[in-house]
Design a protein around this motif. Structure first.
Motif, PDB file in Angstrom:
ATOM      1  N   ARG A   1       0.833  -1.210   0.000  1.00 17.49           N
ATOM      2  CA  ARG A   1       0.000   0.000   0.000  1.00 17.49           C
ATOM      3  C   ARG A   1       0.864   1.255   0.000  1.00 17.49           C
ATOM      4  O   ARG A   1       0.540   2.238  -0.663  1.00 17.49           O
ATOM      5  CB  ARG A   1      -0.932   0.005   1.206  1.00 17.49           C
ATOM      6  N   SER A   2       1.962   1.220   0.715  1.00 20.94           N
ATOM      7  CA  SER A   2       2.822   2.409   0.840  1.00 20.94           C
ATOM      8  C   SER A   2       3.509   2.774  -0.475  1.00 20.94           C
ATOM      9  O   SER A   2       4.041   3.876  -0.604  1.00 20.94           O
ATOM     10  CB  SER A   2       3.873   2.183   1.924  1.00 20.94           C
ATOM     11  N   ARG A   3       3.503   1.894  -1.463  1.00 22.27           N
ATOM     12  CA  ARG A   3       4.120   2.177  -2.761  1.00 22.27           C
ATOM     13  C   ARG A   3       3.222   3.021  -3.659  1.00 22.27           C
ATOM     14  O   ARG A   3       3.666   3.551  -4.673  1.00 22.27           O
ATOM     15  CB  ARG A   3       4.478   0.862  -3.467  1.00 22.27           C
ATOM     16  N   ILE A   4       1.957   3.154  -3.285  1.00 24.98           N
ATOM     17  CA  ILE A   4       0.979   3.889  -4.102  1.00 24.98           C
ATOM     18  C   ILE A   4       0.792   5.294  -3.537  1.00 24.98           C
ATOM     19  O   ILE A   4       0.697   5.466  -2.316  1.00 24.98           O
ATOM     20  CB  ILE A   4      -0.353   3.141  -4.146  1.00 24.98           C
ATOM     21  N   ASP A   5       0.710   6.279  -4.415  1.00 28.91           N
ATOM     22  CA  ASP A   5       0.476   7.671  -4.015  1.00 28.91           C
ATOM     23  C   ASP A   5      -0.811   7.718  -3.185  1.00 28.91           C
ATOM     24  O   ASP A   5      -1.878   7.341  -3.661  1.00 28.91           O
ATOM     25  CB  ASP A   5       0.337   8.526  -5.270  1.00 28.91           C
ATOM     26  N   PRO A   6      -0.731   8.181  -1.936  1.00 26.55           N
ATOM     27  CA  PRO A   6      -1.909   8.222  -1.060  1.00 26.55           C
ATOM     28  C   PRO A   6      -3.097   8.981  -1.658  1.00 26.55           C
ATOM     29  O   PRO A   6      -4.235   8.663  -1.376  1.00 26.55           O
ATOM     30  CB  PRO A   6      -1.402   8.910   0.206  1.00 26.55           C
ATOM     31  N   ALA A   7      -2.835   9.977  -2.495  1.00 23.84           N
ATOM     32  CA  ALA A   7      -3.924  10.751  -3.107  1.00 23.84           C
ATOM     33  C   ALA A   7      -4.792   9.876  -3.996  1.00 23.84           C
ATOM     34  O   ALA A   7      -5.959  10.176  -4.211  1.00 23.84           O
ATOM     35  CB  ALA A   7      -3.346  11.908  -3.911  1.00 23.84           C
ATOM     36  N   LYS A   8      -4.249   8.782  -4.522  1.00 28.29           N
ATOM     37  CA  LYS A   8      -4.997   7.887  -5.387  1.00 28.29           C
ATOM     38  C   LYS A   8      -5.862   6.915  -4.589  1.00 28.29           C
ATOM     39  O   LYS A   8      -6.752   6.291  -5.141  1.00 28.29           O
ATOM     40  CB  LYS A   8      -4.052   7.094  -6.277  1.00 28.29           C
ATOM     41  N   LEU A   9      -5.577   6.754  -3.306  1.00 31.64           N
ATOM     42  CA  LEU A   9      -6.270   5.768  -2.483  1.00 31.64           C
ATOM     43  C   LEU A   9      -7.481   6.322  -1.744  1.00 31.64           C
ATOM     44  O   LEU A   9      -8.329   5.567  -1.319  1.00 31.64           O
ATOM     45  CB  LEU A   9      -5.289   5.150  -1.481  1.00 31.64           C
TER      46      LEU A   9
END
Length: 56
Positions: A45-53
């Protein structure tokens, strides 16, 4: 409906955090292979831009 949306930069699904290769081959994997992938998912999860989640 089970639909994965893949993040371009990471190649991971925004919902389940699996790669396209893992998603496509899921039914052909052994239980041990699936378990190994499942164990890795929370850390991906930490590999994905938080704004997209969205909100946690």
């Amino acid at each position: 409906m089970k639909v994965c949306i893949v993040d371009g930069p990471t190649g991971l699904c925004l919902g389940c955090y699996r790669s396209l290769q893992e998603i496509g081959g899921w039914s052909g994997l052994s239980d041990d292979q699936r378990a190994a992938i499942m164990a890795e998912l929370p850390s991906r999860r930490s590999r994905i831009d938080p704004a997209k989640l969205g909100p946690v």
